[in-house]
Scaffold this motif. Structure first.
Motif, short mmCIF file in Angstrom:
data_model
loop_
_atom_site.label_atom_id
_atom_site.label_comp_id
_atom_site.label_asym_id
_atom_site.label_seq_id
_atom_site.Cartn_x
_atom_site.Cartn_y
_atom_site.Cartn_z
N LEU A 158 10.79 -7.07 -1.40
CA LEU A 158 9.47 -7.48 -0.62
C LEU A 158 9.59 -9.15 -1.52
CD1 LEU A 158 7.05 -6.48 1.35
CD2 LEU A 158 6.00 -6.32 -1.28
N TYR B 9 2.73 -8.49 0.62
CA TYR B 9 2.10 -8.00 0.37
C TYR B 9 0.55 -8.23 0.71
CZ TYR B 9 -0.36 -4.04 -1.83
OH TYR B 9 -0.87 -2.44 -2.02
N ASP B 10 0.12 -9.23 -0.15
CA ASP B 10 -0.66 -9.73 0.81
C ASP B 10 -1.37 -10.15 1.46
OD1 ASP B 10 -1.61 -9.47 -2.53
OD2 ASP B 10 -1.17 -11.31 -2.95
N ALA C 248 5.70 -3.51 3.40
CA ALA C 248 4.59 -4.38 2.98
C ALA C 248 3.00 -3.39 3.45
CB ALA C 248 4.04 -5.69 3.16
N ARG D 164 3.80 0.58 1.39
CA ARG D 164 3.42 0.35 0.36
C ARG D 164 2.47 0.20 -0.60
NH1 ARG D 164 7.09 -3.85 -3.31
NH2 ARG D 164 8.80 -2.71 -2.42
N ALA D 165 1.38 0.14 0.74
CA ALA D 165 0.04 -0.21 0.61
C ALA D 165 -0.30 1.11 0.87
CB ALA D 165 -0.18 -1.48 1.51
#
Length: 387
Positions: free
Chosen positions: A120, A125-126, A161, A164-165
């Motif tokens: 990633l 992600y953010d 992402a 994963r979250a």
């Protein structure tokens, strides 16, 4: 493996079968006022799958118990009003929202494990989290694309992402739109009194073992542990605290445990006659199905066509508390097609015909056509019963 204490009860195979049927919602009058959400709460989960023949499996599960409940009603029951969420349990499942705290142990485990080689990019992600916060529920495509231009497993950064979250519990699937997952922040989708990871691992597992025992009525160590994909050692550590009681079941050959409430009264009531999804929790585990019903069933959708015995999506037929046959269905316009029918003798004909007629009406078909019956001498009787 745990050493079972002295059994609290000795059950015949027939008693165990009837207990299992009642626990799973197939024996006795269904609670129609509770509807689809009541079915979901009783089962503790409903498995999702991509295959759609008559309907998708998560639609077939409440249909099998309640009858011809509207398909829009099923979807609304799952996805409106923060009543459910999607997560990894027995497989990818819809779960009642009350179960959110019980999966804290799995969310913690996902946070501490490798990610199957999915790299990633920094900040991805953010970025997805902020995008959901600003824009509201989105599919992976709307978040920037589900895939790169490679093979199907070549997920984009945004897809990696958000998945994963999801596993971490920061994101929740709030609906399926054209079978695509629609993601939103857990802080918006999960009621605040449930949005926590306060339970330790042992307490999470204890509650899930208890829930599985209640949903199955009676089961072996493997049956109960597999319901939420727990390990046998996890079951061993909590079964006594979970309040399940040891029993023996004639012919099972393995220690078993039961929900004490299931032993308190004799299972009575009306039996449901219906087609069953192969992903229905009554029959999804092959060894248990063989043990309870003396019925060997295998999903052949992933078997090469030339090696299939009963068909692509053969659905067992439940009638009178027994599995009496199989139907491999298809749809052609307004006709439900029984591509292949397997019957457990002449007595199965009326039940299979009834199950086919009801299923046809449910999915909006006005005719049923039988293409092949494994016992050709019964084909005429089945066609006549469908007339």
């Amino acid at each position: 493996m745990t050493t079972a204490p002295r059994p609290a009860a000795e059950l015949s195979a027939d008693e165990a079968r009837r207990i299992a049927l009642r626990a799973q919602g197939f024996l006795g009058a269904p609670d129609r006022r509770a509807g689809v959400r009541g079915v979901l709460r009783g089962l503790g989960q409903v498995q999702l799958d991509t295959i759609s023949v008559l309907a998708r499996s998560h639609e077939l599960i409440p249909y099998a118990r309640l009858g011809a409940v509207g398909r829009t009603t099923v979807e609304d029951a799952y996805w409106t009003g923060s009543h459910a969420f999607e997560y990894w349990s027995h497989a990818a499942c819809v779960l009642p929202v009350e179960e959110w705290p019980h999966f804290a142990f799995r969310r913690r485990a996902y946070r501490s494990r490798p990610h199957w080689g999915h790299e990633l990019s920094a900040g991805a992600y953010d970025k997805v989290i902020e995008q959901l916060r600003a824009e509201g529920p989105r599919t992976a495509t709307e978040l920037g694309g589900a895939k790169n231009k490679g093979e199907w497993w070549d997920w984009s950064d945004s897809k990696i992402a958000v998945e994963r979250a999801l596993m971490y519990g920061e994101v929740v699937v709030v609906e399926r739109r054209g079978w695509k997952r629609v993601y939103d922040l857990a802080e918006r989708a999960i009621p605040q009194d449930l949005l926590h990871d306060d339970l330790d691992d042992a307490e999470c597992v204890r509650r899930l073992v208890r829930q599985a025992g209640e949903a199955l009525g009676v089961g072996t160590r493997a049956d109960i542990a597999d319901y939420h994909r727990l390990k046998g050692e996890q079951f061993d550590a909590v079964v006594e605290a979970a309040g399940l009681v040891p029993v023996t079941v004639a012919g099972w050959g393995k220690p078993a445990w039961a929900d004490p409430a299931a032993l308190a009264s004799e299972p009575r009531g009306r039996h449901r006659t219906t087609l069953l999804s192969p992903f229905d929790s009554l029959i999804w585990e092959r060894a248990r199905t063989e043990r309870i019903f003396g019925f060997t069933h295998r999903l052949e959708a992933y078997v090469p066509k030339q090696k299939r015995i009963h068909g692509y999506f053969a659905m067992p037929v439940l009638a009178g508390g027994r599995l009496v046959g199989r139907v491999d269905p298809a749809r052609e316009g307004g006709t439900l097609v029984a591509r292949q029918v397997t019957l457990d003798g002449p007595k199965a004909v009326p039940a299979v015909a009834r199950a086919l007629r009801e299923a046809a009406e449910w999915v909006g078909c006005d005719a049923v056509r039988v293409e092949r019956v494994d016992a050709p001498e019964l084909a005429g009787d089945l066609v006549a019963a469908l007339a």
